[in-house]
Design a protein around this motif. Structure first.
Motif, short mmCIF file in Angstrom:
data_model
loop_
_atom_site.label_atom_id
_atom_site.label_comp_id
_atom_site.label_asym_id
_atom_site.label_seq_id
_atom_site.Cartn_x
_atom_site.Cartn_y
_atom_site.Cartn_z
N ASP A 1 -30.66 -62.04 -5.60
CA ASP A 1 -29.96 -62.89 -4.64
C ASP A 1 -28.84 -62.05 -4.03
O ASP A 1 -27.76 -61.91 -4.60
CB ASP A 1 -29.40 -64.11 -5.37
CG ASP A 1 -28.71 -65.09 -4.43
OD1 ASP A 1 -28.43 -64.72 -3.27
OD2 ASP A 1 -28.44 -66.22 -4.87
N GLU B 1 -21.54 -52.28 -5.96
CA GLU B 1 -22.85 -52.89 -6.18
C GLU B 1 -23.80 -51.92 -6.87
O GLU B 1 -24.52 -52.29 -7.80
CB GLU B 1 -23.44 -53.37 -4.85
CG GLU B 1 -22.77 -54.61 -4.29
CD GLU B 1 -23.41 -55.07 -2.99
OE1 GLU B 1 -24.44 -54.47 -2.59
OE2 GLU B 1 -22.89 -56.01 -2.38
N ASN C 1 -25.50 -63.55 -13.51
CA ASN C 1 -24.27 -63.03 -12.92
C ASN C 1 -24.53 -62.21 -11.68
O ASN C 1 -23.80 -62.30 -10.68
CB ASN C 1 -23.51 -62.19 -13.95
CG ASN C 1 -22.02 -62.22 -13.73
OD1 ASN C 1 -21.52 -62.82 -12.78
ND2 ASN C 1 -21.29 -61.58 -14.62
N ARG D 1 -32.91 -63.47 -10.13
CA ARG D 1 -33.41 -64.83 -10.39
C ARG D 1 -34.64 -64.86 -11.28
O ARG D 1 -34.75 -65.69 -12.19
CB ARG D 1 -33.68 -65.51 -9.05
CG ARG D 1 -32.43 -65.66 -8.19
CD ARG D 1 -32.76 -66.14 -6.80
NE ARG D 1 -33.54 -65.16 -6.05
CZ ARG D 1 -33.84 -65.26 -4.76
NH1 ARG D 1 -33.45 -66.33 -4.10
NH2 ARG D 1 -34.53 -64.33 -4.14
N GLN E 1 -33.74 -63.96 -14.81
CA GLN E 1 -33.02 -65.08 -15.43
C GLN E 1 -33.99 -66.16 -15.90
O GLN E 1 -33.86 -66.69 -17.01
CB GLN E 1 -32.02 -65.68 -14.43
CG GLN E 1 -31.22 -66.86 -14.99
CD GLN E 1 -30.37 -67.52 -13.93
OE1 GLN E 1 -30.26 -67.04 -12.80
NE2 GLN E 1 -29.76 -68.64 -14.28
N ASP F 1 -26.93 -62.52 -1.50
CA ASP F 1 -25.70 -63.25 -1.18
C ASP F 1 -24.78 -63.29 -2.40
O ASP F 1 -23.56 -63.11 -2.28
CB ASP F 1 -26.02 -64.67 -0.72
CG ASP F 1 -26.67 -64.70 0.66
OD1 ASP F 1 -26.50 -63.72 1.41
OD2 ASP F 1 -27.34 -65.70 0.98
N ARG F 2 -25.38 -63.55 -3.56
CA ARG F 2 -24.60 -63.57 -4.80
C ARG F 2 -24.01 -62.19 -5.09
O ARG F 2 -22.84 -62.06 -5.43
CB ARG F 2 -25.50 -64.02 -5.96
CG ARG F 2 -24.93 -63.81 -7.36
CD ARG F 2 -23.69 -64.62 -7.62
NE ARG F 2 -23.15 -64.33 -8.94
CZ ARG F 2 -21.96 -64.78 -9.36
NH1 ARG F 2 -21.21 -65.53 -8.58
NH2 ARG F 2 -21.54 -64.48 -10.57
N LEU F 3 -24.83 -61.16 -4.94
CA LEU F 3 -24.38 -59.80 -5.23
C LEU F 3 -23.25 -59.38 -4.28
O LEU F 3 -22.24 -58.80 -4.71
CB LEU F 3 -25.55 -58.83 -5.11
CG LEU F 3 -25.31 -57.39 -5.56
CD1 LEU F 3 -24.87 -57.32 -7.02
CD2 LEU F 3 -26.57 -56.54 -5.34
N HIS F 4 -23.41 -59.68 -3.00
CA HIS F 4 -22.37 -59.34 -2.03
C HIS F 4 -21.08 -60.11 -2.30
O HIS F 4 -19.97 -59.60 -2.11
CB HIS F 4 -22.84 -59.63 -0.60
CG HIS F 4 -24.01 -58.80 -0.17
ND1 HIS F 4 -24.27 -57.54 -0.69
CD2 HIS F 4 -24.99 -59.03 0.76
CE1 HIS F 4 -25.35 -57.05 -0.13
NE2 HIS F 4 -25.81 -57.92 0.74
N GLN F 5 -21.24 -61.35 -2.77
CA GLN F 5 -20.07 -62.18 -3.04
C GLN F 5 -19.23 -61.61 -4.18
O GLN F 5 -18.01 -61.50 -4.07
CB GLN F 5 -20.51 -63.60 -3.39
CG GLN F 5 -19.36 -64.54 -3.74
CD GLN F 5 -19.85 -65.89 -4.25
OE1 GLN F 5 -20.93 -65.99 -4.84
NE2 GLN F 5 -19.07 -66.92 -4.05
N ILE F 6 -19.91 -61.24 -5.28
CA ILE F 6 -19.15 -60.75 -6.44
C ILE F 6 -18.62 -59.33 -6.23
O ILE F 6 -17.68 -58.91 -6.91
CB ILE F 6 -19.98 -60.81 -7.74
CG1 ILE F 6 -21.23 -59.93 -7.64
CG2 ILE F 6 -20.35 -62.25 -8.07
CD1 ILE F 6 -22.06 -59.90 -8.91
N GLY G 1 -27.46 -62.27 -9.95
CA GLY G 1 -28.40 -62.92 -9.05
C GLY G 1 -29.83 -62.44 -9.20
O GLY G 1 -30.62 -62.53 -8.25
#
Length: 244
Positions: free
Chosen positions: A141, A156, A199, A203, A206, A143-148, A201
Motif C-alpha cells: 500500500d 522508505e 505497519n 497487505r 499481513q 499510500d501507507r508507505l508514503h504516509q509513514i 502496508g
C-alpha cells in the motif's frame, strides 16, 4: 485481503440475532451488511458482490435454502459466493440439506464466537487461495508507505530493506517451529510478521500471517507449511515490486 476488507452479508430476520452476530463479528475484526430475508440477499447481491454470506435458513419472504439455490443458478460458473448456513434446528440431516441447497458450510445456533471465528478463518484462507492475484498486483500500500515516511524515498528504501530482512528471519524461525511442533513459537513469529506487514502496508503478507497466527492459536499444525510458502511468495512479490 484483511478481515476488515472481507465483504460479509448477514442474512437474518431477527433483530436480536442481528445485534448478537454483528457484535461477534466486530469483536473478531469483521464488518458486515444486513439482509432481513432471502429476497433482500438476492437484491443486495445484484448491486454488489460479497465474499461470504452468513445465511439464516428460516426467514420470511424467501428462506435461506431457496435464496441459496437461486444464487447458485444466477452465478453459474462465473463466481462462487461462500454461503455459510445458520440454523437453530441442528437436527439430523440439516447439514446435508444445507449442502444440497448449495451452501458451503454450517453453523448451529446459538452461534459460539469460537465456531464463527474458525469457520470464517477457514473460508478467508480459501478465498485468498482461489484469488491469489487480488493483492499480489500491488503488494504494498504505497499510500501507507508514503504516509509513514513523509515521502522520504531514502527512508522508505531503508525501512523496506529492514522489513525484508526481519521477515526473512521470522519465516526461517517459523519453519523451525513447524518442524519441532512448537505452536507458541509459530504463533509468535506469525504475529511479528503480521504486525510489521500492517505497519508498512504489505497487505498480502499481513493477510497470510493473520491466517497462520490464527491457525497456531487454534493448535492446528496441518497446512502451516503451505501458509509459510504463501508468505515467502508474497515477500518475493514485495521485493520485486520495490526493486530491493
Amino acid at each position: 485481503m484483511t478481515r476488515s476488507k472481507l465483504k460479509i452479508l448477514l442474512a437474518e430476520d431477527n433483530p436480536v440475532n442481528q445485534k448478537v452476530a454483528l457484535h461477534q463479528l466486530k469483536h473478531l475484526g469483521y464488518d458486515a451488511d444486513i439482509a432481513a430475508n432471502g429476497q433482500e440477499v438476492l437484491e443486495q447481491l445484484a448491486q454488489s458482490p460479497y465474499d461470504i454470506i452468513l445465511m439464516d435458513c428460516q426467514m420470511p419472504v424467501l428462506d435461506g435454502y431457496a435464496a441459496t439455490e437461486e444464487l447458485r443458478r444466477r452465478e453459474g460458473q462465473r463466481r462462487h459466493t461462500v454461503v455459510i448456513a445458520m440454523t437453530a434446528h441442528a437436527m439430523a440431516g440439516d447439514r446435508e440439506k444445507c449442502l444440497a441447497a448449495g451452501m458451503d458450510d454450517y453453523l448451529s445456533k446459538p452461534v459460539r464466537k469460537e465456531d464463527l471465528e474458525a469457520v470464517l478463518s477457514h473460508w478467508m484462507r480459501s478465498i485468498l487461495a482461489s484469488n491469489p492475484a487480488s493483492d499480489a498486483d500491488v503488494p504494498i500500500d504505497l499510500d501507507r508507505l508514503h504516509q509513514i515516511s513523509d515521502h522520504d524515498s531514502e527512508f522508505e528504501l531503508e525501512l523496506m530493506q529492514t522489513f525484508v530482512q526481519d521477515v526473512r528471519a521470522n519465516l526461517e524461525a517459523a519453519r523451525l517451529a513447524i518442524q519441532s511442533g512448537n505452536l507458541p513459537a509459530l504463533e509468535h513469529q506469525a504475529h511479528r510478521i503480521k504486525g510489521a506487514s500492517a505497519n508498512v502496508g504489505a497487505r498480502s503478507l499481513q493477510a497470510w500471517a493473520d491466517c497462520l497466527e490464527r491457525q497456531a492459536q487454534n493448535k492446528v499444525l496441518e497446512g502451516s507449511d503451505s501458509l509459510v510458502a504463501n508468505l515467502e511468495d508474497s515477500l518475493a512479490q514485495v521485493i520485486a515490486f520495490m526493486s530491493l
